[in-house]
Design a protein around this motif. Structure first.
Motif, PDB file in Angstrom:
ATOM      1  N   GLY A 370       0.829  -1.209   0.000  1.00  0.00           N
ATOM      2  CA  GLY A 370       0.000   0.000   0.000  1.00  0.00           C
ATOM      3  C   GLY A 370       0.863   1.258   0.000  1.00  0.00           C
ATOM      4  O   GLY A 370       0.599   2.209  -0.756  1.00  0.00           O
ATOM      5  N   ILE A 371       1.901   1.243   0.850  1.00  0.00           N
ATOM      6  CA  ILE A 371       2.784   2.423   0.948  1.00  0.00           C
ATOM      7  C   ILE A 371       3.531   2.629  -0.369  1.00  0.00           C
ATOM      8  O   ILE A 371       3.637   3.760  -0.866  1.00  0.00           O
ATOM      9  N   VAL A 373       2.652   1.727  -3.387  1.00  0.00           N
ATOM     10  CA  VAL A 373       1.736   2.236  -4.415  1.00  0.00           C
ATOM     11  C   VAL A 373       1.491   3.732  -4.205  1.00  0.00           C
ATOM     12  O   VAL A 373       1.498   4.529  -5.157  1.00  0.00           O
ATOM     13  N   LEU A 374       1.324   4.107  -2.941  1.00  0.00           N
ATOM     14  CA  LEU A 374       1.063   5.512  -2.609  1.00  0.00           C
ATOM     15  C   LEU A 374       2.278   6.385  -2.953  1.00  0.00           C
ATOM     16  O   LEU A 374       2.133   7.479  -3.537  1.00  0.00           O
ATOM     17  N   PHE A 377       2.583   6.873  -6.594  1.00  0.00           N
ATOM     18  CA  PHE A 377       1.570   7.833  -7.058  1.00  0.00           C
ATOM     19  C   PHE A 377       2.035   9.275  -6.778  1.00  0.00           C
ATOM     20  O   PHE A 377       2.026  10.140  -7.665  1.00  0.00           O
ATOM     21  N   ILE A 378       2.454   9.495  -5.519  1.00  0.00           N
ATOM     22  CA  ILE A 378       2.877  10.858  -5.134  1.00  0.00           C
ATOM     23  C   ILE A 378       4.128  11.263  -5.925  1.00  0.00           C
ATOM     24  O   ILE A 378       4.212  12.365  -6.484  1.00  0.00           O
ATOM     25  N   TRP A 381       3.404  12.007  -9.586  1.00  0.00           N
ATOM     26  CA  TRP A 381       2.757  13.301  -9.780  1.00  0.00           C
ATOM     27  C   TRP A 381       3.728  14.456  -9.502  1.00  0.00           C
ATOM     28  O   TRP A 381       3.702  15.471 -10.200  1.00  0.00           O
ATOM     29  N   TYR A 384       5.824  14.730 -12.456  1.00  0.00           N
ATOM     30  CA  TYR A 384       5.018  15.234 -13.578  1.00  0.00           C
ATOM     31  C   TYR A 384       4.825  16.745 -13.461  1.00  0.00           C
ATOM     32  O   TYR A 384       4.973  17.491 -14.444  1.00  0.00           O
ATOM     33  N   LEU A 385       4.528  17.167 -12.227  1.00  0.00           N
ATOM     34  CA  LEU A 385       4.285  18.594 -12.015  1.00  0.00           C
ATOM     35  C   LEU A 385       5.558  19.410 -12.232  1.00  0.00           C
ATOM     36  O   LEU A 385       5.531  20.489 -12.817  1.00  0.00           O
TER      37      LEU A 385
ATOM     38  N   LEU B 172      -5.917  -3.475  -0.773  1.00  0.00           N
ATOM     39  CA  LEU B 172      -4.900  -3.132  -1.772  1.00  0.00           C
ATOM     40  C   LEU B 172      -5.541  -2.775  -3.121  1.00  0.00           C
ATOM     41  O   LEU B 172      -5.132  -1.828  -3.788  1.00  0.00           O
ATOM     42  N   ILE B 175      -6.923   0.670  -2.853  1.00  0.00           N
ATOM     43  CA  ILE B 175      -5.876   1.704  -2.914  1.00  0.00           C
ATOM     44  C   ILE B 175      -5.461   1.951  -4.369  1.00  0.00           C
ATOM     45  O   ILE B 175      -5.429   3.090  -4.852  1.00  0.00           O
ATOM     46  N   VAL B 176      -5.182   0.861  -5.066  1.00  0.00           N
ATOM     47  CA  VAL B 176      -4.699   0.981  -6.450  1.00  0.00           C
ATOM     48  C   VAL B 176      -5.718   1.704  -7.325  1.00  0.00           C
ATOM     49  O   VAL B 176      -5.404   2.673  -8.041  1.00  0.00           O
ATOM     50  N   LEU B 179      -6.309   5.382  -6.424  1.00  0.00           N
ATOM     51  CA  LEU B 179      -5.260   6.259  -6.943  1.00  0.00           C
ATOM     52  C   LEU B 179      -5.417   6.465  -8.453  1.00  0.00           C
ATOM     53  O   LEU B 179      -5.144   7.547  -8.989  1.00  0.00           O
ATOM     54  N   MET B 197      -2.424  22.736 -12.869  1.00  0.00           N
ATOM     55  CA  MET B 197      -2.201  21.308 -12.624  1.00  0.00           C
ATOM     56  C   MET B 197      -1.858  21.069 -11.162  1.00  0.00           C
ATOM     57  O   MET B 197      -2.307  20.110 -10.550  1.00  0.00           O
ATOM     58  N   ARG B 198      -1.017  21.944 -10.597  1.00  0.00           N
ATOM     59  CA  ARG B 198      -0.572  21.794  -9.218  1.00  0.00           C
ATOM     60  C   ARG B 198      -1.763  21.918  -8.257  1.00  0.00           C
ATOM     61  O   ARG B 198      -1.953  21.082  -7.356  1.00  0.00           O
ATOM     62  N   VAL B 209      -4.890  11.006  -0.664  1.00  0.00           N
ATOM     63  CA  VAL B 209      -3.730  10.463   0.054  1.00  0.00           C
ATOM     64  C   VAL B 209      -4.083  10.205   1.519  1.00  0.00           C
ATOM     65  O   VAL B 209      -3.710   9.169   2.088  1.00  0.00           O
ATOM     66  N   VAL B 212      -5.997   7.027   1.590  1.00  0.00           N
ATOM     67  CA  VAL B 212      -5.134   5.858   1.374  1.00  0.00           C
ATOM     68  C   VAL B 212      -4.300   5.576   2.625  1.00  0.00           C
ATOM     69  O   VAL B 212      -4.129   4.406   3.016  1.00  0.00           O
ATOM     70  N   VAL B 216      -4.182   2.143   4.683  1.00  0.00           N
ATOM     71  CA  VAL B 216      -2.936   1.428   5.014  1.00  0.00           C
ATOM     72  C   VAL B 216      -2.820   1.260   6.526  1.00  0.00           C
ATOM     73  O   VAL B 216      -2.432   0.189   7.022  1.00  0.00           O
ATOM     74  N   LEU B 219      -5.002  -1.468   7.618  1.00  0.00           N
ATOM     75  CA  LEU B 219      -4.387  -2.759   7.298  1.00  0.00           C
ATOM     76  C   LEU B 219      -3.405  -3.172   8.381  1.00  0.00           C
ATOM     77  O   LEU B 219      -3.375  -4.327   8.821  1.00  0.00           O
TER      78      LEU B 219
END
Lengths: 390, 222
Positions: A370-371, A373-374, A377-378, A381, A384-385, B172, B175-176, B179, B197-198, B209, B212, B216, B219
């Motif tokens: 989970g961590i 994946v997070l 993601f962060i 991004w 990307y930014l 899980l 979460i996936v 996101l 965008m920001r 976040v 999520v 977690v 879990l």
């Protein structure tokens, strides 16, 4: 006067002639030959063999084998020179005509007075026109009684519990006996049925008999086998001891592999029941007793019939409060329907529901996944930014 | 050329650029959320069946109540989530001086719910596989007198190894796909509320976040 004398003399001569004439007239060669064709065609005794003291009927049938001449018999007797049979009644003094090809039956009431033996009573008849006819037929005196045998019985009895006893009634005699009745007597037992009517038992025949006994105290049981030989009553007795104790062959269900589990406040007790005895345990049932309160779905578990060395599983459910042990009752029935109980205390413990915490420990893999994946993601991004900003 | 729904998943920026040129319409987003809700209701039914089995003996009709609650709760809950998520994104976007109507936010959040349908389908398959393996404790009527028993039964139910495994897998998956939806929502918010965008990433990213992190944490706390 002379004339009267002549008449008187003539009458006297006629009278003498009349007296002499029959003997001289009927005892002819023909009549003797005819008498020779008369014979005893059948002899029977009832009963077939006597027990000393028995009375019965001796029947003699005399047949005239002549085809054209009848014979007259006028005196029939039966006697036993050896004295083993006594004739009570039936000597026939009257004359009887036996036509050609016909038979005539003579019956005598006799009593056997001798010991075990064979005897030969003498039957005789007198012919009017010839001499006598004699016949000797064997009559058996046999004092052998009926045999009452215990084929199967319990090793021990329990007060108030019904047990079945299997017997055999055998007839070793040479003749049939009738009205055979088995009676029971005891001042400390009940019997089912109260007596058994066996009926007739043929020669060398064995008849099985069974009855149930429910003893209340240790008192011997008297079995009496009544029967008739002909019309003469006889009896055989047998004493059966009743001793209380443990039946060595009895079924013996034993509880084992007992496991206790609490699910949602309801106790589940599972286990096996083995029959360690030598007889079948019927309708084996398991249930919990107070202070436990049986609950669905298995308030009472019926294991069923267990043969020797057989086993069955059980599961019972109940609730119980403020107790660490619960009595579990195991009951079964024997072949006679008697119910036997045994109680075993099962420890259920003071704890409540057992919570399985699984494999235990911190779930590293899913949390890490989970961590990750997070973070991806962060990070993605953020990258990307930053790239977009430039 | 009208954009296809597949573009939502892989080219959300281009998709929303096209879609938002047209007038506001919640028809397709509502259908997407409804589809997700129906799948969630099916999952709720399976889970509710277990709970109903556990509590059926407590009082007559309890199992029916539990089943109905589970199914309706999952269906309605999906729409509530749609509204709440849209509201949160909309409120945060106010701080970034976002413009554009709430309906536009609802529309993009609805479109962004599409990955959740895939996630729910996978969760449903996992549930069908795992639920029969779970040993369900049955509460007797007497358990009503003792709340500790009910609590312990629930704990036993939740700590069943199969249940634990199912929870980990579904978490899980959640979460996936959450996101993935967040990714779509960021582009959606950018167009719907005219954000940079920001700013759009912050509007969507912060609550997602946090969500999520909570999942977690849950879990780890099992």
């Amino acid at each position: 006067m002379q004339k009267v004398s002549i008449i008187s003399c003539s009458f006297l001569i006629l009278l003498i002639a009349a007296c002499i004439a029959p003997a001289g007239a009927y005892s002819t060669p023909d009549s003797i030959v005819a008498a020779g064709k008369v014979y005893v065609s059948n002899v029977s005794y009832d009963p077939g063999s006597f027990i000393s003291g028995d009375s019965g009927i001796a029947t003699y049938t005399v047949t005239n084998a002549n085809t054209d001449l009848g014979v007259v018999v006028n005196h029939a007797t039966l006697s036993d020179p050896a004295g083993k049979v006594r004739v009570l009644d039936g000597t026939h003094q009257s004359s009887a005509q036996i036509g050609p090809g016909k038979s005539h039956t003579f019956t005598f009431t006799v009593t056997a007075v001798g010991p075990d033996s064979y005897c030969y009573p003498v039957f005789s008849i007198s012919f009017r026109d010839a001499d006598n006819l004699f016949a000797r037929e064997m009559l058996q005196i046999d004092n052998t009684p009926l045999l009452l045998t215990v084929k199967d019985k319990p090793d021990a009895y329990t007060a108030g519990k019904k047990k079945t006893i299997h017997l055999e009634v055998s007839n070793p005699r040479g003749n049939m006996v009738k009205n055979v009745i088995l009676r029971f007597s005891s001042d400390g037992a009940d019997f089912t049925p109260s007596q058994v009517y066996v009926g007739s038992v043929n020669s060398h025949q064995t008849v099985p008999v069974e009855f149930s006994i429910t003893p209340s105290k240790e008192t011997p049981v008297q079995l009496t086998l009544d029967y008739y030989n002909g019309d003469n009553p006889h009896s055989v007795t047998l004493e059966l001891p009743v001793v209380f104790g443990v039946d060595k062959k009895a079924a013996e269900p034993v509880m084992s592999n007992v496991q206790v589990k609490n699910v949602g406040g309801t106790w589940h007790v599972t286990g096996d029941v083995n029959n360690a005895g030598l007889e079948t345990a019927n309708t084996v049932m398991v249930t919990a007793l107070s202070p436990a309160v049986p609950e669905d779905p298995y308030k009472v578990y019926v294991v069923g019939a267990l043969k020797p060395d057989d086993f069955g599983s059980f599961e019972i459910t109940f609730t119980a409060k403020e107790t660490e042990t619960v009595p579990i009752k195991l009951s079964y029935k024997d072949n006679d329907g008697n119910v036997y109980d045994s109680i075993r205390d099962v420890k259920i413990g003071a704890t409540g529901i057992k919570v399985d915490t699984g494999s235990g420990g911190f779930p590293v893999v899913p949390v890490a996944a989970g961590i990750i994946v997070l973070v991806i993601f962060i990070g993605g991004w953020a990258y990307y930014l930053r790239r977009n900003k430039k | 050329m009208s954009p296809s729904l597949i573009d939502i998943l892989f080219q959300p920026d281009a998709f929303f650029e096209q879609v938002l040129k047209e007038g506001e319409s919640l028809k397709i987003p509502a259908l997407i959320v409804l589809t997700g809700g129906i799948i969630a209701a099916a999952y709720g039914y399976l889970m509710g069946e277990l709970s109903a089995r556990m509590m059926a003996a407590l009082m007559p009709g309890m199992d029916v109540i539990i089943l109905l609650s589970a199914v309706l709760g999952a269906l309605v809950g999906t729409f509530i989530f749609w509204g709440v998520a849209s509201g949160v994104f909309y409120i945060i976007s106010i701080f970034f001086k976002g413009s554009g109507s709430f309906n536009r936010v609802l529309e993009v959040v609805g479109y962004g719910y599409l990955p959740q349908i895939l996630g729910s389908l996978i969760t449903l398959v996992a549930a069908i596989w795992y639920l029969p393996q779970i040993a369900v404790p049955v509460l007797a009527k007497s358990a009503l007198d003792d709340p500790a028993v009910i609590e312990a039964a629930m704990a036993a139910f939740m700590h069943d190894p199969a249940m634990v495994e199912l929870t980990q897998i579904t978490s899980l998956i959640a979460i996936v796909f959450m996101l993935w939806s967040a990714n779509i929502w960021i582009f959606g918010m950018k167009h719907a509320r005219m954000l940079t965008m920001r700013d759009a990433a912050i509007c969507v990213g912060v609550p997602v976040v946090l969500y999520v992190v909570y999942v977690v944490y849950s879990l780890g706390a099992m």
